[in-house]
Design a protein around this motif. Sequence first.
Motif, PDB file in Angstrom:
ATOM      1  N   ALA A 299       1.032  -1.203   0.066  1.00 48.66           N
ATOM      2  CA  ALA A 299       0.018   0.171   0.298  1.00 48.66           C
ATOM      3  C   ALA A 299       0.687   1.162  -0.188  1.00 48.66           C
ATOM      4  N   SER A 300       1.619   1.107   0.852  1.00 55.20           N
ATOM      5  CA  SER A 300       2.863   2.429   0.701  1.00 55.20           C
ATOM      6  C   SER A 300       3.628   2.689  -0.484  1.00 55.20           C
ATOM      7  N   LYS A 301       3.380   1.801  -1.324  1.00 50.40           N
ATOM      8  CA  LYS A 301       4.007   1.959  -2.756  1.00 50.40           C
ATOM      9  C   LYS A 301       2.982   2.497  -3.669  1.00 50.40           C
ATOM     10  N   GLY A 302       2.014   2.674  -3.270  1.00 54.09           N
ATOM     11  CA  GLY A 302       0.870   3.041  -4.182  1.00 54.09           C
ATOM     12  C   GLY A 302       0.207   2.379  -5.142  1.00 54.09           C
ATOM     13  N   ILE A 303       0.523   1.126  -5.019  1.00 52.99           N
ATOM     14  CA  ILE A 303       0.040   0.011  -5.994  1.00 52.99           C
ATOM     15  C   ILE A 303      -1.214  -0.760  -5.126  1.00 52.99           C
ATOM     16  N   GLN A 304      -2.275  -0.888  -6.140  1.00 54.68           N
ATOM     17  CA  GLN A 304      -3.572  -1.704  -5.592  1.00 54.68           C
ATOM     18  C   GLN A 304      -3.498  -2.983  -6.687  1.00 54.68           C
ATOM     19  N   PHE A 305      -3.806  -4.153  -6.069  1.00 56.36           N
ATOM     20  CA  PHE A 305      -3.944  -5.023  -6.894  1.00 56.36           C
ATOM     21  C   PHE A 305      -5.284  -5.521  -6.931  1.00 56.36           C
ATOM     22  N   GLN A 306      -6.102  -5.985  -8.099  1.00 59.08           N
ATOM     23  CA  GLN A 306      -7.111  -6.539  -8.228  1.00 59.08           C
ATOM     24  C   GLN A 306      -7.248  -7.923  -8.998  1.00 59.08           C
ATOM     25  N   LEU A 307      -8.046  -8.648  -8.873  1.00 64.60           N
ATOM     26  CA  LEU A 307      -8.067  -9.991  -9.095  1.00 64.60           C
ATOM     27  C   LEU A 307      -9.280 -10.176  -9.960  1.00 64.60           C
ATOM     28  N   VAL A 308      -8.932 -11.071 -10.973  1.00 63.36           N
ATOM     29  CA  VAL A 308     -10.043 -11.523 -11.965  1.00 63.36           C
ATOM     30  C   VAL A 308      -9.744 -13.102 -12.250  1.00 63.36           C
ATOM     31  N   VAL A 309     -10.761 -13.979 -11.782  1.00 57.43           N
ATOM     32  CA  VAL A 309     -10.545 -15.313 -11.871  1.00 57.43           C
ATOM     33  C   VAL A 309     -11.338 -15.831 -12.869  1.00 57.43           C
ATOM     34  N   GLN A 310     -10.931 -16.793 -13.573  1.00 54.68           N
ATOM     35  CA  GLN A 310     -11.581 -17.413 -14.724  1.00 54.68           C
ATOM     36  C   GLN A 310     -11.526 -18.779 -14.306  1.00 54.68           C
ATOM     37  N   ASP A 311     -12.573 -19.531 -15.001  1.00 54.97           N
ATOM     38  CA  ASP A 311     -12.479 -21.053 -14.749  1.00 54.97           C
ATOM     39  C   ASP A 311     -11.964 -21.677 -16.207  1.00 54.97           C
ATOM     40  N   SER A 312     -10.894 -22.542 -15.619  1.00 58.76           N
ATOM     41  CA  SER A 312     -10.261 -23.284 -17.027  1.00 58.76           C
ATOM     42  C   SER A 312     -10.825 -24.534 -17.065  1.00 58.76           C
ATOM     43  N   ALA A 313     -11.451 -25.092 -15.921  1.00 59.37           N
ATOM     44  CA  ALA A 313     -11.934 -26.701 -15.748  1.00 59.37           C
ATOM     45  C   ALA A 313     -10.731 -27.861 -16.377  1.00 59.37           C
ATOM     46  N   CYS A 314      -9.545 -27.165 -16.406  1.00 57.55           N
ATOM     47  CA  CYS A 314      -8.503 -28.122 -16.534  1.00 57.55           C
ATOM     48  C   CYS A 314      -8.551 -28.613 -18.010  1.00 57.55           C
ATOM     49  N   ASP A 315      -9.302 -27.704 -18.990  1.00 58.21           N
ATOM     50  CA  ASP A 315      -9.430 -28.270 -20.251  1.00 58.21           C
ATOM     51  C   ASP A 315      -8.631 -27.208 -20.997  1.00 58.21           C
ATOM     52  N   PRO A 316      -7.761 -27.713 -21.896  1.00 58.47           N
ATOM     53  CA  PRO A 316      -6.719 -26.911 -22.619  1.00 58.47           C
ATOM     54  C   PRO A 316      -7.422 -25.762 -23.569  1.00 58.47           C
ATOM     55  N   THR A 317      -8.417 -26.331 -24.165  1.00 59.74           N
ATOM     56  CA  THR A 317      -9.327 -25.423 -25.122  1.00 59.74           C
ATOM     57  C   THR A 317      -9.816 -24.121 -24.273  1.00 59.74           C
ATOM     58  N   ALA A 318     -10.318 -24.724 -23.114  1.00 57.80           N
ATOM     59  CA  ALA A 318     -11.045 -23.685 -22.364  1.00 57.80           C
ATOM     60  C   ALA A 318      -9.946 -22.717 -21.945  1.00 57.80           C
ATOM     61  N   ALA A 319      -8.951 -23.245 -21.300  1.00 58.04           N
ATOM     62  CA  ALA A 319      -8.098 -22.340 -20.643  1.00 58.04           C
ATOM     63  C   ALA A 319      -7.300 -21.230 -21.567  1.00 58.04           C
ATOM     64  N   LEU A 320      -7.127 -21.680 -23.021  1.00 56.30           N
ATOM     65  CA  LEU A 320      -6.634 -20.715 -24.159  1.00 56.30           C
ATOM     66  C   LEU A 320      -7.620 -19.682 -24.176  1.00 56.30           C
ATOM     67  N   GLN A 321      -9.121 -20.113 -24.314  1.00 56.46           N
ATOM     68  CA  GLN A 321      -9.883 -19.206 -24.571  1.00 56.46           C
ATOM     69  C   GLN A 321     -10.243 -18.062 -23.468  1.00 56.46           C
ATOM     70  N   LYS A 322      -9.985 -18.546 -22.153  1.00 59.98           N
ATOM     71  CA  LYS A 322     -10.168 -17.810 -21.076  1.00 59.98           C
ATOM     72  C   LYS A 322      -8.758 -16.877 -21.102  1.00 59.98           C
ATOM     73  N   LEU A 323      -7.953 -17.387 -21.455  1.00 61.91           N
ATOM     74  CA  LEU A 323      -6.563 -16.492 -21.189  1.00 61.91           C
ATOM     75  C   LEU A 323      -6.544 -15.466 -22.362  1.00 61.91           C
ATOM     76  N   GLN A 324      -7.046 -15.468 -23.550  1.00 60.39           N
ATOM     77  CA  GLN A 324      -7.465 -14.574 -24.560  1.00 60.39           C
ATOM     78  C   GLN A 324      -8.497 -13.621 -24.005  1.00 60.39           C
ATOM     79  N   THR A 325      -9.398 -14.082 -23.454  1.00 61.84           N
ATOM     80  CA  THR A 325     -10.589 -13.207 -22.748  1.00 61.84           C
ATOM     81  C   THR A 325      -9.977 -12.347 -21.597  1.00 61.84           C
ATOM     82  N   LEU A 326      -8.953 -12.678 -20.815  1.00 64.21           N
ATOM     83  CA  LEU A 326      -8.059 -11.855 -19.802  1.00 64.21           C
ATOM     84  C   LEU A 326      -7.279 -10.798 -20.664  1.00 64.21           C
TER      85      LEU A 326
END
Lengths: 388, 444, 252
Positions: B97-124
């Motif tokens: 906090a002292s460095k003036g940085i705030q982190f936010q988190l966005v979570v996506q479900d990959s279902a351990c499925d390579p196809t879904a993982a790539l699509q979600k990564l592209q969305t991110l």
Amino acid sequence: MIRDVLAKTVALVIALVVVGALAFASPLPKDVRVLLQNIEVYIAIYGIYVISLNLEVGYLGLPQFGKVMFLLIGAIAVGGIATKLVLLIYQNAIFKAMGAYPLAKISDYCMYYQYSVTSLVNQMLAQNPALGLGYFLFGVALAMVLSAGLGVLFAYPAIRLREDYLGILLLVSGEFLRVVTYYATPVACGVNGAVIPDPFAWALGETRTLVYFIATSAFLIATFLVFDAIGNSPFGRALRAIRDSETAAAVFGKDIVKFRIRVLAFASAFAGLAGALLAYYFDYTILGTYLPIYTFIGWTMLILGGLGNNVGAIVGVVVYYIVQTLLDIYKNSLQAVLHADPTYLAYAIFGLAIILVLMYRPQGIVPEKPVKTIDLNKVRERIQRKIK
Amino acid sequence: MASKTLWIAVAVVVVVVVAAIAALVYKPSAPAAPTTSSAPSASTSTTQATPTSTTAASVKTVTIGALLPLTGSLQFMGVSGQCAIQLAVQDANQMFASKGIQFQLVVQDSACDPTAALQKLQTLYSQGIRFVAGLTCSSELSAVKNFAEQNHILITSISTSPLLAVPKPYIFRLPPTDNAQAKVLAALYHMLGIKRVVIVYRADAWGQGLTQAIINETKKYGIQVVGAFGYDPSPSAMPAAEQAAVQKASAALGTPGPDAAFEIISFDQDGAAVVQAAMNDPVLSKVRWFGTDSNVYGTAIMQAGGQALAAAKFMGAVASPNPDDPHYLHFANEFKKFCGHAPTGYDPYYYDTAMIIMEAIAETGSTDPTVINSVLEQWGKNGTYVGATGPVYFDQYHDRQYASYLIVGVVIVNGTPTWINAGFYNGTTGQITVFPQGQALFSS
Amino acid sequence: MLEIKGIVKQFGAFRALDGVDMTIERGKVTLLIGPNGSGKTTLINVVTGVYKPEAGRVYFHDDGKTLDITGWPPHKVFAQGIVRTFQIPQIFQKLTVMENLLAVARGQAGEGVLNAMREGRWAKQEEELAERAFEILDLVGLGDVWDRYAYSLSAGQMKLLELARALMAGAKLIILDEPIAGIPIAQAHAIFQTIRDVNAKGVTFWVVEHRIDIAFKYVDYVYAMASGRVISQGAPDAVAKDPKVIESYIGG
């Protein structure tokens, strides 16, 4: 009527050019363009998949619950067979660089050396685009032939039975093939998954995506043209007659088994094509992930778009991807409003959307149209003139 | 003669595409409403930790992504891992906090499925996110590898497959590969005078890779793996698949003896099925048993046959800092408060996948993945980052090295079979130290 | 033309057909009557291959040859020139009226999957078929609804569509299962008149019908069935007076 089919195809080409231009040559921010580019490739591939499903489900009324099997066979053709062929072609170069033939001990290759071998192969393929193209087309053709053959083979025991038995058999066949090939390392490196050399290794970065967009779009256009042409023909009409009343169709001379075999072979071949394109595009495939859910995603797209209409099949795919992507992006904001876990919320919203479509528009976004063979109005007028 | 509906369909598609793009391009000027995260604790709100002393203008918000198997076969890992990552984000927001940085988190479900993982990564990626933590399955990592490299997305993963021990720019793996664990197990067998080992393993990429690695590592000590039998790990095949594999293992081992051992390469639930099958086996019930980082500390396996595990002097190795390491203790403590249960297996690694990124961003003030990539490479050489899993060193492939392992075993404490920390494998020296409470397990 | 010998059809313990013998003469209109559940439709189903009989044979005499068509699949029976309609209309619901007719036309080149893509191979045939279909639709009185979806027709129109479809199929023997059930009297007469007209062109008819008051005026020969057996046969007048027939109708 072929003119009608051609007009639709031209419209598809225009649409693809427009969205392609948006994704590849527009002032949109790069991260949005990258997303669009990839979604467009997925849409083209799944478009082929769902159009082929439409012939089975929408036209013939065949409960194709094993559709994912052909994505799997496409993946095997590319990741299991075409890949090994390329390794074989380059085996001496690989031996020189790494001191071992990749196919000599397949389990070691699969577990440790796939990436190093593949990056070597990709360097060589980049120098030889013609070979790359040949390898691409070989994989695609092989996927189509294998899918057509295996599609009929797996359905054969139940091809004479009632539709529900056939549906269950197809579902089981898909799972059977998935489990068996997943745990057999020699097929496509089993549980490690197969790393696939890139047939367009010469194209880097955005160019690669563009090449795949063009290739998959071209296949989509061809698939649409072929399926819409056969859909709007006496053949398509016979399929729909069988769908509406199998008994009546049989009594009026339609050999149900023969039509089922033709449709299964034909549609499966194109689903295999989609599977091959998917494998090449991902340049990696792991057979264990071809779960029945991908069959039902295909069904979802088709039902959304409209059963029995090829335009609807494409529209269904487009809508599915748009809704899915928007949900992924905005589910966190939704969560702030609805106070539910965003991951499961997204699935719930999707499920709800499908239920609503089924309740209020069961025919889908683009409903089925009568088969257009010839201009019947003209024939009608001619006959009425004759009578007068 | 094109039909009217055709043109309507085309128009609909075009309108929908344009609308979707508009929706993508539109970025609200203010950050979205404070996201109350789904973690059980209400204190997870990412904006909450903003110190009032910092003016709003000087606070830089960095959104990082997490790609986790929140559905599918590895859901149990992903859900727990999500909590660990949320904890890391909360911690980081307090620490930096002292460095003036705030982190936010966005979570996506990959279902351990390579196809879904790539699509979600592209969305991110389309949301402007360039840092993604927590990728779990090796197959997902394989699928996203090229996309991450081409588009400069920094990914931290808990994949352990030796297949990915290759150059992979922008991708870092926090746990050591399974080769390292195999090394520890082989050293442990050797120390206990084991000469014959029979293995039952879950037939996925992880189980197969670890089995192969154990076969390779034991050769160095002259230990013979007399057989390795895989089973289909899908829950639908349980417990028949496990039983069949155990039977084959028993037959392969033939006779029990102090020089023989039974290695169970499993997760928790499937491990329970293996234990249940093996505890009544005339051969296997008379030899030492060993486990892996994925079944020690397991609750299902303990319930299934705690007494048998204790009788077989069951031991396994978990990549871990020394349990007395204050960093880990701190994490374990906080995790329990935040997530409601004690950390298991990969939780500290999930924590570090997110924390190492955020610390690098906070320390350098850069949000350029290329810069962070070289920072992590540098840190990995020197062991600069010390997290819940101890000091983090990376090898030339961005994989964790010099990992230390905790030897975990089962003993009877007050009549109840209990997991205890029996010893410690020092990753730098290769020495095994036995803790006092673990003496009984190491005696013959 | 059609010779049925000793057909037995069993559904579980129920014997629906108990040794039926029947002959359908070429060029004639033969009527089959009988109370509900006497096995008329089952017999048609056996002849057209929808059911397989437990015993007995079905012979088809045509072109001086005799074919044993017992147990043949429906499409092969159709190929010999036998078509039928259904008591409960089995129309192709989501096809238009016109398509219902075109779909059943014989020998279409465009029904092969590869030919289907080449319009040139079938367009001309399609034109001819469409012309014939319009003529048939006008004949049965469905000309004005040719482009409607079949499911939107009234029950009576569906009956007519069944008939039109049978005419379209270009058959030598047409089997009609209750063609005038639920049709107003005037139109019912018109339908039988149509049957006679087509019959005059050489098509053999075998009609199952309850409404004997109308049907008897148009047919050449009558069979009566009860409880899976033929109980009477002969010229319409003779059968009408047969006490067994009267009893079965009153009693059954």
